[in-house]
Scaffold this active site. Structure first.
Site, short mmCIF file in Angstrom:
data_model
loop_
_atom_site.label_atom_id
_atom_site.label_comp_id
_atom_site.label_asym_id
_atom_site.label_seq_id
_atom_site.Cartn_x
_atom_site.Cartn_y
_atom_site.Cartn_z
N ALA A 254 2.96 -1.95 4.12
CA ALA A 254 2.81 -1.37 5.29
C ALA A 254 1.70 -1.80 6.74
CB ALA A 254 1.32 -0.23 4.71
N HIS B 38 -3.66 0.32 -4.46
CA HIS B 38 -2.60 0.23 -4.91
C HIS B 38 -3.18 -0.20 -6.16
CE1 HIS B 38 -1.31 -2.98 -1.76
NE2 HIS B 38 -2.42 -2.34 -1.01
N MET C 113 -2.02 -7.03 7.25
CA MET C 113 -3.03 -7.77 7.03
C MET C 113 -3.29 -8.48 5.35
SD MET C 113 -6.25 -4.96 6.95
CE MET C 113 -5.84 -3.61 8.54
N SER C 114 -1.49 -9.11 4.80
CA SER C 114 -0.95 -8.80 3.91
C SER C 114 -0.25 -10.78 3.81
CB SER C 114 -1.00 -7.95 2.42
OG SER C 114 0.50 -7.15 3.27
N ASN D 24 2.52 3.76 11.13
CA ASN D 24 1.38 4.28 12.05
C ASN D 24 1.54 3.46 13.39
OD1 ASN D 24 -0.03 1.98 10.42
ND2 ASN D 24 -1.41 2.12 12.50
N HIS E 195 -5.91 -8.54 -1.57
CA HIS E 195 -5.93 -9.61 -0.98
C HIS E 195 -7.36 -10.08 0.01
CE1 HIS E 195 -3.82 -4.73 -0.72
NE2 HIS E 195 -2.98 -5.42 0.75
N TYR F 149 -8.76 -9.75 2.00
CA TYR F 149 -9.53 -8.77 2.70
C TYR F 149 -10.73 -8.43 1.41
CZ TYR F 149 -6.92 -4.38 2.18
OH TYR F 149 -6.45 -3.38 1.36
N GLU F 150 -10.13 -8.38 0.50
CA GLU F 150 -10.93 -7.76 -0.51
C GLU F 150 -11.87 -9.16 -1.15
OE1 GLU F 150 -9.02 -5.54 -3.60
OE2 GLU F 150 -7.01 -6.21 -2.71
N SER G 80 1.14 -1.29 -0.46
CA SER G 80 0.36 -0.23 0.27
C SER G 80 0.99 1.66 0.37
CB SER G 80 -0.59 0.16 1.22
OG SER G 80 -1.68 -1.54 1.22
N HIS H 187 -6.92 4.63 7.62
CA HIS H 187 -6.17 4.71 5.80
C HIS H 187 -5.22 5.52 5.44
CE1 HIS H 187 -5.13 2.43 2.30
NE2 HIS H 187 -4.87 2.71 1.35
N1 HPA Z 1 -3.01 -2.98 11.18
C1 HPA Z 1 -2.72 -3.22 9.92
N2 HPA Z 1 -3.00 -3.24 9.10
C2 HPA Z 1 -2.07 -1.89 8.81
C3 HPA Z 1 -1.43 -1.62 9.67
C4 HPA Z 1 -2.36 -1.51 11.93
O1 HPA Z 1 -2.36 -0.93 12.35
N3 HPA Z 1 -1.39 -0.16 9.68
C5 HPA Z 1 -1.29 -0.71 8.37
N4 HPA Z 1 -1.79 -1.70 7.64
#
Ligand code: HPA
Length: 272
Positions: free
Chosen positions: A111, A59, A209-210, A233, A81, A83-84, A28, A245
């Site tokens: 990320a 993406h 998440m990847s 973050n 992903h 989650y998609e 990402s 996001h």
């Molecule tokens: N959690 C999950 N996936 C992420 C995060 C997060 O804090 N930041 C970027 N991708």
């Protein structure tokens, strides 16, 4: 699966004769690495038979065939992903294709949220290992023997040797890197503060998440992986602020230059 992968490889070869030695997957907001590449062909995922297009902002969903310096590379700018809503077969499909295109090593990036409280947003973390809490293993189902064995070893899924090279390269170009364990959940909701505390107790340093499906596909195919997380973050509950996001995108934008120089230098080094 095996026929679909070879059809995809055949299609890509009609667009580019490059024989990539290193594959790169850009997470990402991290797609600008491509600006530092001599591009020979740009192939949208949606054009590749059997591949799915990515739907996430940040993406781009393109396969780039080109050169990092003199080194032939195949770069996935974006990924699909879990989650998609895609199943794991779709999520790992293009990694299989990279494997069949003949890459010898994969650099996979993402990320991630910082779980280790000594990290700060903007840090780059070499992934030393992972914890799979996605609730699914991409190799579930009949084993495809030509790709690999039924029960692949994961002891060195994130190659220690490649990590050692990455630390040298990072030092040479003056980029500071952290090192740690990446834990993946399925998403798309961010985690709760209680989950993050639990993950820290489990030994996680970063959460995302990847990546894990692709890395398992590579372990199956016996292709060594170097993983890099961009800590975008602090994970939920660490700071008194909401997760968005937008923050993820803002941080990747801020570290783009440093991240790009590291990934390009690594692609060059790992190809030699
Ligand atoms: N959690 C999950 N996936 C992420 C995060 C997060 O804090 N930041 C970027 N991708």
């Amino acid at each position: 699966m095996i026929k679909a992968v070879s059809d995809a490889v055949t299609y890509i070869r009609t667009k580019s004769k490059i024989q990539p030695s290193v594959g790169v997957i850009l997470g990402s907001g991290l797609g600008s690495v491509v600006d530092a590449i001599k591009v020979e062909a740009t192939i949208p995922f949606g054009e590749i038979p059997g591949a799915k297009a990515s739907s996430v902002p940040g993406h781009q969903g393109k396969l780039i065939m080109g050169y990092a310096g003199e080194s032939p590379v195949a770069i996935m700018q974006g990924r699909v992903h879990f989650y998609e809503g895609y199943d794991m077969q779709d999520v790992m499909f293009l990694s299989r294709v990279l494997g069949r295109l003949g890459i010898k090593k994969l650099i996979v990036t993402n990320a991630a949220g910082g779980v280790n409280t000594s990290f700060k947003p903007g840090d780059l973390m070499l992934i030393s290992d992972h914890i799979n809490l996605m609730g699914m293993n991409p190799l579930r189902g009949p084993n495809i023997d030509p790709f690999g064995v039924r029960f692949p070893d994961m002891s060195d899924a994130y190659s220690e040797a490649l990590r050692a090279q990455a630390k040298e390269v990072a030092k040479e170009i003056g980029v500071l890197v952290q090192e740690g364990v990446y834990l993946a959940v399925s998403g798309p909701s961010f985690e709760t503060p209680a989950e993050i505390r639990a993950f820290r107790n489990l030994g996680a340093d970063a959460v995302g998440m990847s990546t894990i499906p692709e890395v398992i596909a590579m372990a199956h195919m016996n292709i060594p992986v170097l993983g890099i997380s961009c800590i975008t973050n602090m994970a939920a509950g660490i700071l008194k602020q909401k997760l968005t996001h937008q923050e993820v995108m803002d941080t990747t934008a801020r570290v783009q230059k440093e991240f790009t120089s590291l990934v390009v230098a690594l692609a060059v080094r790992l190809a030699s």
